[in-house]
Write an enzyme that holds these catalytic residues in place. Structure first.
Site, mmCIF file in Angstrom:
data_model
loop_
_atom_site.group_PDB
_atom_site.id
_atom_site.type_symbol
_atom_site.label_atom_id
_atom_site.label_comp_id
_atom_site.label_asym_id
_atom_site.label_seq_id
_atom_site.Cartn_x
_atom_site.Cartn_y
_atom_site.Cartn_z
ATOM 1 N N CYS A 164 6.071 -13.749 3.473
ATOM 2 C CA CYS A 164 6.233 -12.488 4.208
ATOM 3 C C CYS A 164 4.995 -12.276 5.058
ATOM 4 O O CYS A 164 3.885 -12.354 4.553
ATOM 5 C CB CYS A 164 6.396 -11.324 3.238
ATOM 6 N N TYR A 177 12.502 -4.189 -5.178
ATOM 7 C CA TYR A 177 11.379 -4.199 -6.099
ATOM 8 C C TYR A 177 10.300 -3.138 -5.866
ATOM 9 O O TYR A 177 9.886 -2.446 -6.791
ATOM 10 C CB TYR A 177 10.725 -5.588 -6.066
ATOM 11 N N SER A 185 11.509 -2.744 -12.860
ATOM 12 C CA SER A 185 12.292 -2.843 -11.633
ATOM 13 C C SER A 185 13.640 -3.532 -11.817
ATOM 14 O O SER A 185 14.502 -3.436 -10.949
ATOM 15 C CB SER A 185 11.482 -3.539 -10.534
ATOM 16 N N CYS A 204 12.188 -13.309 3.906
ATOM 17 C CA CYS A 204 11.668 -14.094 2.772
ATOM 18 C C CYS A 204 12.785 -14.899 2.095
ATOM 19 O O CYS A 204 12.516 -15.826 1.336
ATOM 20 C CB CYS A 204 10.920 -13.212 1.788
ATOM 21 N N CYS A 260 0.839 -1.191 0.000
ATOM 22 C CA CYS A 260 0.000 0.000 0.000
ATOM 23 C C CYS A 260 0.879 1.249 0.000
ATOM 24 O O CYS A 260 2.055 1.192 0.344
ATOM 25 C CB CYS A 260 -0.875 0.053 1.242
ATOM 26 N N ASP A 278 16.679 -9.604 -13.904
ATOM 27 C CA ASP A 278 15.373 -9.326 -13.294
ATOM 28 C C ASP A 278 15.598 -9.060 -11.803
ATOM 29 O O ASP A 278 16.601 -9.504 -11.240
ATOM 30 C CB ASP A 278 14.434 -10.525 -13.489
ATOM 31 N N ASP A 279 14.637 -8.344 -11.189
ATOM 32 C CA ASP A 279 14.812 -8.035 -9.765
ATOM 33 C C ASP A 279 14.637 -9.273 -8.905
ATOM 34 O O ASP A 279 15.295 -9.430 -7.877
ATOM 35 C CB ASP A 279 13.834 -6.940 -9.332
ATOM 36 N N CYS A 294 12.443 -3.373 5.472
ATOM 37 C CA CYS A 294 12.219 -4.366 4.412
ATOM 38 C C CYS A 294 13.145 -4.085 3.234
ATOM 39 O O CYS A 294 12.954 -3.112 2.503
ATOM 40 C CB CYS A 294 10.774 -4.307 3.935
ATOM 41 N N CYS A 350 15.229 -6.358 7.279
ATOM 42 C CA CYS A 350 14.532 -7.645 7.280
ATOM 43 C C CYS A 350 14.879 -8.362 5.981
ATOM 44 O O CYS A 350 14.877 -7.751 4.909
ATOM 45 C CB CYS A 350 13.012 -7.416 7.352
HETATM 46 FE FE1 SF4 Z 1 10.384 -7.433 3.154
HETATM 47 FE FE2 SF4 Z 1 10.857 -10.034 2.732
HETATM 48 FE FE3 SF4 Z 1 10.945 -9.004 5.208
HETATM 49 FE FE4 SF4 Z 1 8.602 -9.205 3.923
HETATM 50 S S1 SF4 Z 1 9.922 -10.894 4.608
HETATM 51 S S2 SF4 Z 1 9.328 -7.438 5.131
HETATM 52 S S3 SF4 Z 1 9.213 -8.792 1.796
HETATM 53 S S4 SF4 Z 1 12.313 -8.501 3.462
#
Ligand code: SF4
Length: 480
Positions: free
Chosen positions: A393, A253, A294, A448, A8, A356-357, A247, A445
């Protein structure tokens, strides 16, 4: 790209004669963060009005000046949404306007509250009635709780009940309050227009669109108030007590190349990731092409580092909607082809490096590789500017399920290479990616890829995932 859905975008501005028009422009510039619904809430100092609808900003406000005129007030917040919790329907569009014992409030949220289902269960057991299936609504119920409204800082107290990712805007009749979760997972920055009005946005590209100056980021755990006294700040979590978890996928991306995210230019981080990719996975070839948009900055970095010429092997159509709305895989493949057309003269007979990203499910990537083969590319070398995505995520990005992620479906890199039908494949390492951004590595973070969730998710998330799927099933049945 394209398999993961954006989250968002939020924007707010206080005390500007063109506040609503500027919010409208800013939402356009944040459109890449969500195309499912859009809305604006505005205040004349005493009363809040709100208008939301399904679709992109231009569609929602297609009545043009009519709708914007009705909203015309000197203070406004806006939201573009892609649902990460709650289904895709008009009741979930934001800003979310409510009235409680303290008056009106409109809320705009970017992120995902992992403890929302637990809190909701608790409140429903006490008879609370919820109007939507999105996680943002629980915040208003927390704000309305009689034992919370009497606290010295009711909003700060409420925010301390939330777990997960949130950049939030609260529009009260007389002010805007902007808050960011203690981990600073989603971005949020402050700006000032040429006529001195303060504004706040998910990304600095929104500030650029209204010629506002970037001031700084809202800090993790901070609440910033925009009111008749200007700008003031307080913290609901003591600064320095939580290690941030920004993040890093925002850099890979989500964010626009022209934005500053977590204090540094997105384009620069992406170019550095392309350079790092070239160092980690060199290959002899004739050209480097990006998957736009991206993958473009990373491809520039790869070309610069390797000395192999950069070219545009794909042309992107900006006039086709989101491909994941298409009903069947065949139709989706066709939509991908329409969206990305190969420039035959660039790739024919060449050894091509495609940058690619990211690769999520792999199905759209496979389609792009197929198009390059059809156009006569002699060799195709896939280079990916983030590590293999293996984990979901829970902080506001809607990846496919664990089983649908390509890196989980395949045993090893060779299997992935065969599936995508490329000559070679190389993903940037996690260490390599983290070295491309400027903050200390433990301030991001990367769950993922690594599975290391900095906000504990086990119990809450298991319940959350179950309920979320139940809610989605229910909504889908409703729509049938
Ligand atoms: Fe970002 Fe991946 Fe962490 Fe989600 S899990 S906040 S997409 S880095």
């Amino acid at each position: 790209m394209a398999d993961k859905k954006e989250e968002c975008g939020i924007f707010g501005i206080y005390g500007d004669p063109d506040a609503v028009q500027k919010t409208y422009f800013s939402l356009h510039s944040l459109q890449h963060r969500g195309q499912e619904s859009a809305g604006i809430a505005s205040s004349d100092g005493e009363c809040i009005r709100c208008f939301t609808g399904m679709g992109q900003v231009s569609r929602v406000f297609r009545a043009g000046r009519g709708v914007l005129k009705r909203l015309d007030n000197p203070t406004a917040i806006g939201h573009v949404r892609y649902s990460t919790t709650g289904s895709s329907n008009p009741t979930n569009a934001q800003p979310f306007l409510s009235e409680f014992s303290q008056g009106q409030v409109a809320v705009a949220h970017n992120g995902n509250l992992i403890n929302a289902p637990l809190l909701r269960d608790e409140y429903e057991a006490y008879g609370h009635i919820f109007k939507t299936s999105n996680d943002t609504e629980i915040i208003v119920h927390l704000m309305a709780k009689p034992t919370h409204v009497v606290k010295s800082d009711p909003l700060g107290h409420v925010l301390n009940h939330l777990q997960g990712a949130y950049s939030l805007l609260f529009l009260f009749p007389d002010r805007i309050e902007a808050a960011r979760d203690p981990y600073g997972i989603r971005p949020l920055c402050l700006g000032k227009t040429s006529n001195g009005a303060y504004c706040v946005a998910s990304e600095s590209c929104a500030l650029d669109s209204i010629e506002a100056e970037y001031i700084r980021d809202v800090e993790p755990g901070e609440i910033v108030t925009l009111d008749k006294n200007g700008l003031s700040s307080r913290f609901f979590v003591k600064p320095g007590t939580v290690t941030p978890a920004h993040c890093i996928f925002e850099h890979v991306y989500f964010a626009k190349q022209s934005s500053l995210i977590f204090g540094e230019p997105v384009h620069d981080v992406r170019v550095r990731s392309g350079r790092q990719l070239a160092i980690e996975h060199p290959v002899d070839a004739d050209i480097v092409i990006p998957v736009p948009d991206s993958g473009t900055s990373a491809a520039i970095g790869y070309a610069n580092e390797s000395g192999i010429p950069f070219d545009m092997g794909f042309v992107r159509s900006h006039y086709i909607g989101r491909t994941f709305l298409s009903p069947s895989q065949d139709m989706r493949d066709m939509a991908v082809k329409l969206k990305l057309t190969v420039v035959k003269s660039v790739v024919e007979g060449k050894r091509v490096i495609v940058v690619d990203d990211s690769v999520v499910r792999g199905t759209t990537t496979k389609g792009k590789i197929h198009s390059l083969r059809e156009a006569g590319a002699k060799e195709i070398h896939m280079r990916v500017a983030c590590p293999p995505i293996k984990h979901p995520c829970f902080y506001g990005v809607d990846f496919p399920t664990h089983e649908e992620l390509l890196a989980n479906q395949k045993e090893n890199m060779e299997e992935i290479r065969k599936f995508l039908r490329v000559d070679t494949i190389g993903y940037i390492s996690l260490e390599g990616l983290l070295s491309c951004a400027s903050l200390p590595k433990d301030h991001y973070c990367h769950a993922c890829w690594s599975g290391q969730y900095k906000i504990p998710v086990s119990k809450v998330v298991n319940k959350f995932s179950m309920e979320r799927h139940q809610m989605q099933l229910f909504d889908e049945r409703e729509m049938e």
